[in-house]
Design an enzyme around this catalytic site. Structure first.
Site, PDB file in Angstrom:
ATOM      1  N   ASP A  65       0.847  -1.195   0.000  1.00  0.00           N
ATOM      2  CA  ASP A  65       0.000   0.000   0.000  1.00  0.00           C
ATOM      3  C   ASP A  65       0.878   1.238   0.000  1.00  0.00           C
ATOM      4  OD1 ASP A  65      -2.477   1.461   0.153  1.00  0.00           O
ATOM      5  OD2 ASP A  65      -1.952   1.948   2.217  1.00  0.00           O
ATOM      6  N   SER A  66       0.267   2.368  -0.323  1.00  0.00           N
ATOM      7  CA  SER A  66       0.997   3.626  -0.315  1.00  0.00           C
ATOM      8  C   SER A  66       1.393   4.032   1.107  1.00  0.00           C
ATOM      9  CB  SER A  66       0.130   4.719  -0.932  1.00  0.00           C
ATOM     10  OG  SER A  66      -1.102   4.797  -0.240  1.00  0.00           O
TER      11      SER A  66
ATOM     12  N   TYR B 202      -0.523   8.602  -2.614  1.00  0.00           N
ATOM     13  CA  TYR B 202      -0.451   8.311  -4.043  1.00  0.00           C
ATOM     14  C   TYR B 202      -1.663   8.915  -4.768  1.00  0.00           C
ATOM     15  CZ  TYR B 202       3.128   4.576  -3.573  1.00  0.00           C
ATOM     16  OH  TYR B 202       4.270   3.841  -3.353  1.00  0.00           O
ATOM     17  N   GLY B 203      -2.739   9.089  -4.002  1.00  0.00           N
ATOM     18  CA  GLY B 203      -4.021   9.467  -4.608  1.00  0.00           C
ATOM     19  C   GLY B 203      -4.018  10.791  -5.328  1.00  0.00           C
TER      20      GLY B 203
ATOM     21  N   CYS C 159      -3.818  -0.950  -2.244  1.00  0.00           N
ATOM     22  CA  CYS C 159      -4.060   0.453  -2.585  1.00  0.00           C
ATOM     23  C   CYS C 159      -4.946   0.554  -3.830  1.00  0.00           C
ATOM     24  CB  CYS C 159      -2.719   1.132  -2.841  1.00  0.00           C
ATOM     25  SG  CYS C 159      -2.859   2.862  -3.267  1.00  0.00           S
ATOM     26  N   ASN C 160      -6.044   1.247  -3.693  1.00  0.00           N
ATOM     27  CA  ASN C 160      -6.958   1.410  -4.828  1.00  0.00           C
ATOM     28  C   ASN C 160      -6.323   2.210  -5.949  1.00  0.00           C
ATOM     29  OD1 ASN C 160     -10.125   0.719  -4.131  1.00  0.00           O
ATOM     30  ND2 ASN C 160      -8.837   1.002  -2.335  1.00  0.00           N
ATOM     31  N   THR C 161      -5.540   3.222  -5.587  1.00  0.00           N
ATOM     32  CA  THR C 161      -4.939   4.067  -6.613  1.00  0.00           C
ATOM     33  C   THR C 161      -3.952   3.251  -7.451  1.00  0.00           C
ATOM     34  OG1 THR C 161      -5.118   5.883  -5.022  1.00  0.00           O
ATOM     35  CG2 THR C 161      -3.809   6.287  -6.997  1.00  0.00           C
TER      36      THR C 161
ATOM     37  N   GLU D  24      -6.728   8.995   9.159  1.00  0.00           N
ATOM     38  CA  GLU D  24      -5.398   8.835   9.774  1.00  0.00           C
ATOM     39  C   GLU D  24      -5.322   9.506  11.142  1.00  0.00           C
ATOM     40  OE1 GLU D  24      -2.024   9.483   7.302  1.00  0.00           O
ATOM     41  OE2 GLU D  24      -2.627   7.820   5.999  1.00  0.00           O
TER      42      GLU D  24
ATOM     43  N   CYS E 277     -11.213   3.140  -1.489  1.00  0.00           N
ATOM     44  CA  CYS E 277      -9.946   3.634  -0.931  1.00  0.00           C
ATOM     45  C   CYS E 277      -9.694   2.904   0.378  1.00  0.00           C
ATOM     46  CB  CYS E 277     -10.045   5.141  -0.686  1.00  0.00           C
ATOM     47  SG  CYS E 277      -8.612   5.824   0.180  1.00  0.00           S
ATOM     48  N   THR E 278      -8.423   2.609   0.639  1.00  0.00           N
ATOM     49  CA  THR E 278      -8.048   1.859   1.840  1.00  0.00           C
ATOM     50  C   THR E 278      -8.569   2.475   3.141  1.00  0.00           C
ATOM     51  OG1 THR E 278      -5.999   3.131   1.688  1.00  0.00           O
ATOM     52  CG2 THR E 278      -5.919   0.825   1.000  1.00  0.00           C
ATOM     53  N   HIS E 279      -8.643   3.824   3.171  1.00  0.00           N
ATOM     54  CA  HIS E 279      -8.974   4.504   4.425  1.00  0.00           C
ATOM     55  C   HIS E 279     -10.472   4.610   4.699  1.00  0.00           C
ATOM     56  CE1 HIS E 279      -4.846   5.676   3.856  1.00  0.00           C
ATOM     57  NE2 HIS E 279      -4.826   6.397   4.960  1.00  0.00           N
TER      58      HIS E 279
HETATM   59  N1  DGL Z   1      -4.042   3.859  -0.346  1.00  0.00           N
HETATM   60  C1  DGL Z   1      -4.674   4.895  -1.121  1.00  0.00           C
HETATM   61  C2  DGL Z   1      -5.856   4.283  -1.899  1.00  0.00           C
HETATM   62  O1  DGL Z   1      -6.446   3.296  -1.504  1.00  0.00           O
HETATM   63  C3  DGL Z   1      -5.153   6.044  -0.248  1.00  0.00           C
HETATM   64  C4  DGL Z   1      -4.037   6.886   0.320  1.00  0.00           C
HETATM   65  C5  DGL Z   1      -3.196   7.559  -0.755  1.00  0.00           C
HETATM   66  O2  DGL Z   1      -3.674   8.518  -1.398  1.00  0.00           O
HETATM   67  O3  DGL Z   1      -2.066   7.125  -0.951  1.00  0.00           O
HETATM   68  O4  DGL Z   1      -6.190   4.780  -2.943  1.00  0.00           O
END
Ligand code: DGL
Length: 288
Positions: free
Chosen positions: A18-19, A50-51, A81-83, A161, A193-195
């Site tokens: 993940d990012s 990363y987003g 990570c979705n991105t 976070e 998104c992970t969060h």
């Molecule tokens: N992990 C990223 C996602 O799921 C979210 C946090 C980021 O922007 O890196 O897209």
């Protein structure tokens, strides 16, 4: 293709990438379902988020991370990570054709398609994920008649976070992003998104009980089963790597992993990756 790997006692591993810290939501669920497997987790905490970055940059970071993890004996990669899942998958698959790569967009799309009754879905994600149209593509591959809306919710990441997952600020923020869609007939929302699973209650409250709020975890967990073909050799293990100093990761990570988090190892991903590239590309020196 022959894979060169580090030998370890607890492999082969499921490598979760993940990012940053957010992928721990995915890791937690996978470990619950597969307690006898060993896991590696890499959070690119030095370069998160990363987003908000371009697909070229996200792809470059993801390739470096995958290279690092691929030095271990792996069962598969899980891109939490979705991105990364949205923009870097073709490059990752091309670079690692011999390692199965599971991502989160296809399972998230599947959850949404299974949940919707009226074929109106709203995807919540980072700017990069929404701009990529990856969820729309994945949903349309399953059902081209579905109307897919998307909205980037960048403020959800810092809120999650900081552990601010309820109260007036969250309520206002959720309202601000969802307001334009509340008049539409949307019956399913995907947390892309992970969060965002940390804000699930606030999102559900804003849209009401008639709207289903889904994520990728259940289909991802199920999909992983078919890739777990080797028995691990030692005691199941979890090794966590980060790319920046770990204080913040520990503080926030405990929140994401329900309090259980071992000290991570900090690595310099960029330096290791380019040193490796240099060694590969440099012609062997002639001995005199
Ligand atoms: N992990 C990223 C996602 O799921 C979210 C946090 C980021 O922007 O890196 O897209």
């Amino acid at each position: 293709m022959e894979r060169k790997t580090l030998t370890t006692a607890a492999g082969p591993y499921i490598a979760v990438f993940d990012s940053g810290v957010g992928g721990l939501t995915v890791l937690a669920e996978l470990r619950k379902q597969y307690p006898n497997n060993s896991f590696l987790y890499l959070g690119d905490t030095a370069r998160v988020p990363y987003g908000t970055k371009s697909p070229v940059m996200v792809t470059r970071y993801a390739l470096e991370a995958a290279w690092f993890l691929s030095r271990y004996p792996l069962e598969c990669f899980v891109i939490a990570c979705n991105t990364v899942s949205a923009v870097a998958l073709p490059a990752l698959r091309a670079a690692h054709p011999d390692i199965p790569i599971l991502e989160v967009v296809t399972p998230g799309a599947l959850s949404a398609v299974e949940a919707t009754q009226n074929k109106q879905i709203l995807v919540l994600g980072t700017e990069g994920t929404i701009a990529s149209g990856a969820y729309q593509k994945a949903i349309h591959a399953l059902d081209p008649e579905i109307e897919v809306y998307g909205v980037a919710c960048p403020l959800f990441v810092p809120l999650a976070e900081e552990g601010i997952v309820s109260g007036p600020i969250v309520k206002m923020t959720v309202q601000m992003y969802l307001e334009p869609f509340l008049k539409k007939e949307i019956d399913t929302i995907v947390l892309g998104c992970t969060h965002y699973p940390l804000l699930r209650n606030a999102i559900q409250e804003a849209v009401g009980e008639n709207v289903k709020v889904v994520d990728s975890v259940a289909p991802l967990t199920k999909r992983l089963r078919s890739h777990l073909i080797h028995t691990i050799e030692g005691r199941p293990r979890l090794r966590i790597f980060v790319t920046d100093h770990s204080d913040r990761f520990m503080r926030i990570g405990r929140r994401f992993l329900d309090g259980n988090l071992d000290e991570p190892t900090q690595i310099d991903l960029e330096e290791m990756f380019y040193e490796n590239q240099r060694l590969i590309n440099e012609p062997p020196s002639l001995s005199v």
